[in-house]
Design an enzyme around this catalytic site. Structure first.
Site, short mmCIF file in Angstrom:
data_model
loop_
_atom_site.label_atom_id
_atom_site.label_comp_id
_atom_site.label_asym_id
_atom_site.label_seq_id
_atom_site.Cartn_x
_atom_site.Cartn_y
_atom_site.Cartn_z
N ARG A 109 0.85 -1.19 0.00
CA ARG A 109 0.00 0.00 0.00
C ARG A 109 0.88 1.23 0.00
O ARG A 109 1.72 1.39 0.89
CB ARG A 109 -0.86 0.05 1.27
CG ARG A 109 -1.92 -0.99 1.34
CD ARG A 109 -3.03 -0.59 2.28
NE ARG A 109 -2.62 -0.41 3.66
CZ ARG A 109 -3.45 -0.03 4.62
NH1 ARG A 109 -4.70 0.23 4.33
NH2 ARG A 109 -3.04 0.09 5.86
N THR A 113 -1.22 7.41 -0.44
CA THR A 113 -2.49 7.31 -1.18
C THR A 113 -3.30 6.08 -0.79
O THR A 113 -4.49 6.00 -1.11
CB THR A 113 -2.21 7.21 -2.69
OG1 THR A 113 -1.46 6.00 -2.92
CG2 THR A 113 -1.41 8.40 -3.17
N ASP A 205 -1.06 -4.05 12.61
CA ASP A 205 -0.56 -4.46 11.29
C ASP A 205 -0.31 -5.97 11.32
O ASP A 205 0.58 -6.45 12.04
CB ASP A 205 0.74 -3.71 10.98
CG ASP A 205 1.20 -3.98 9.56
OD1 ASP A 205 1.22 -3.03 8.75
OD2 ASP A 205 1.51 -5.15 9.23
N ASP A 208 3.30 -7.12 10.44
CA ASP A 208 4.26 -6.82 11.51
C ASP A 208 4.07 -7.75 12.70
O ASP A 208 5.04 -8.20 13.31
CB ASP A 208 4.10 -5.36 11.97
CG ASP A 208 4.73 -4.38 10.99
OD1 ASP A 208 5.57 -4.81 10.17
OD2 ASP A 208 4.37 -3.20 11.04
N1 URA Z 1 -3.52 -3.97 7.21
C1 URA Z 1 -3.23 -4.39 8.46
O1 URA Z 1 -2.32 -5.19 8.65
N2 URA Z 1 -3.96 -3.93 9.49
C2 URA Z 1 -4.98 -3.07 9.31
O2 URA Z 1 -5.62 -2.70 10.30
C3 URA Z 1 -5.26 -2.63 8.00
C4 URA Z 1 -4.52 -3.10 6.98
#
Ligand code: URA
Length: 214
Positions: A109, A113, A205, A208
C-alpha cells in the site's frame, strides 16, 4: 456462521474462531502465539469456505463390508496469497488442502495514497480450470483485495472466493461493489477504518505482528 446483510459476506461466528481472534487482537500476544492462532483460524475458515466443494459417491471396502461413500470430486484448487500477510492464512489452508496449487501476488500500500502497487505476480497456468481462494488477513480499504481479484480474473479464473480474518465495513462495501460475484468469508467485521487505513479496533498491522517487524 452468520450471513452479513451483504448477500455475499459470511462471518465465521464459531466460538473457537472468535476466541482465537480475541487472543490475536491483544497487544501483549507474542509473535509466535499470533502466528499459531492465525494458522489455527485459517484451518477453521478453510473448513467454511470449502463447504460447497463437490463430492461424488465411490464404492469402498471397510474391514466389515462394501459401502458407497463420498469423496472429493477432485476439482482443481488454487490458493492465492496476497503478500506478505496472506501467507499467514495460506499455511493453515494448505494443511487442509495439501494438493492445492498456490499463486502469489505482491502488493504494497502506498502509505500516502493507500493505493496498491504490484511488485510480484505468479500463478499456475491453468487458472481458468481452478476454484480460486484469495487470502489476505485484513480487508481494510479493500484496495489491495480488489486489485488482486481483478488481476486473478485476468488469468481467466471465474470461480473465486475471498477469505480474510478481519474486515472493515468500508472494505466490505468497496469489495462487494467491485466484485459482486466473489463471496467474502471473514471472522469479524469491525467498526471502521482510521485515517491511516487501519481497522478499528482491529489487531494492528497483521504482517508486523506475524513477523515481528515493528
Ligand atoms: N492492514 C493491516 O495489517 N492492518 C490493518 O488494520 C489494516 C490493513
Amino acid at each position: 456462521m452468520l450471513i452479513d446483510m451483504h448477500a455475499n459476506v459470511t462471518v465465521a461466528e464459531h466460538p473457537l474462531v472468535q476466541h482465537k481472534l480475541t487472543l490475536m487482537r491483544q497487544t501483549d500476544t507474542s509473535i509466535s502465539l499470533f502466528r499459531q492462532l492465525l494458522r489455527e483460524i485459517s484451518l477453521l475458515l478453510a473448513y467454511e469456505v470449502t463447504r460447497d466443494l463437490e463430492t461424488r459417491e465411490v464404492v469402498i471396502e471397510t474391514p466389515l463390508e462394501t459401502m458407497s461413500a463420498r469423496q472429493l470430486e477432485g476439482k482443481k484448487l488454487c490458493l492465492v496469497s496476497i503478500l506478505r500477510a496472506g501467507n499467514g492464512l495460506l499455511d493453515g489452508m494448505l494443511d487442509l488442502m495439501p494438493l492445492a496449487r498456490v499463486a502469489h501476488i505482491g502488493l504494497y500500500r502506498d502509505p500516502q495514497t493507500l493505493v496498491p502497487v504490484e511488485y510480484y505476480f505468479k500463478t499456475p497456468e491453468d487458472m481458468a480450470a481452478r476454484d480460486v481462494i484469495v487470502v489476505d488477513p485484513m480487508l481494510a480499504t479493500g484496495n489491495s483485495a480488489i486489485a488482486a481479484v481483478h488481476r486473478i480474473k485476468q488469468t481467466g479464473a471465474e470461480r473465486i472466493k475471498f477469505v480474510c480474518l478481519l474486515a472493515a465495513p468500508e472494505g466490505i462495501d468497496a469489495f462487494t461493489a467491485a466484485h459482486p460475484d466473489v463471496p467474502v468469508h471473514t471472522a469479524a467485521i469491525d467498526r471502521q477504518l482510521n485515517d491511516h487505513g487501519y481497522i478499528l479496533p482491529g489487531l494492528g498491522d497483521a504482517g508486523d505482528r506475524m513477523y515481528g517487524t515493528k
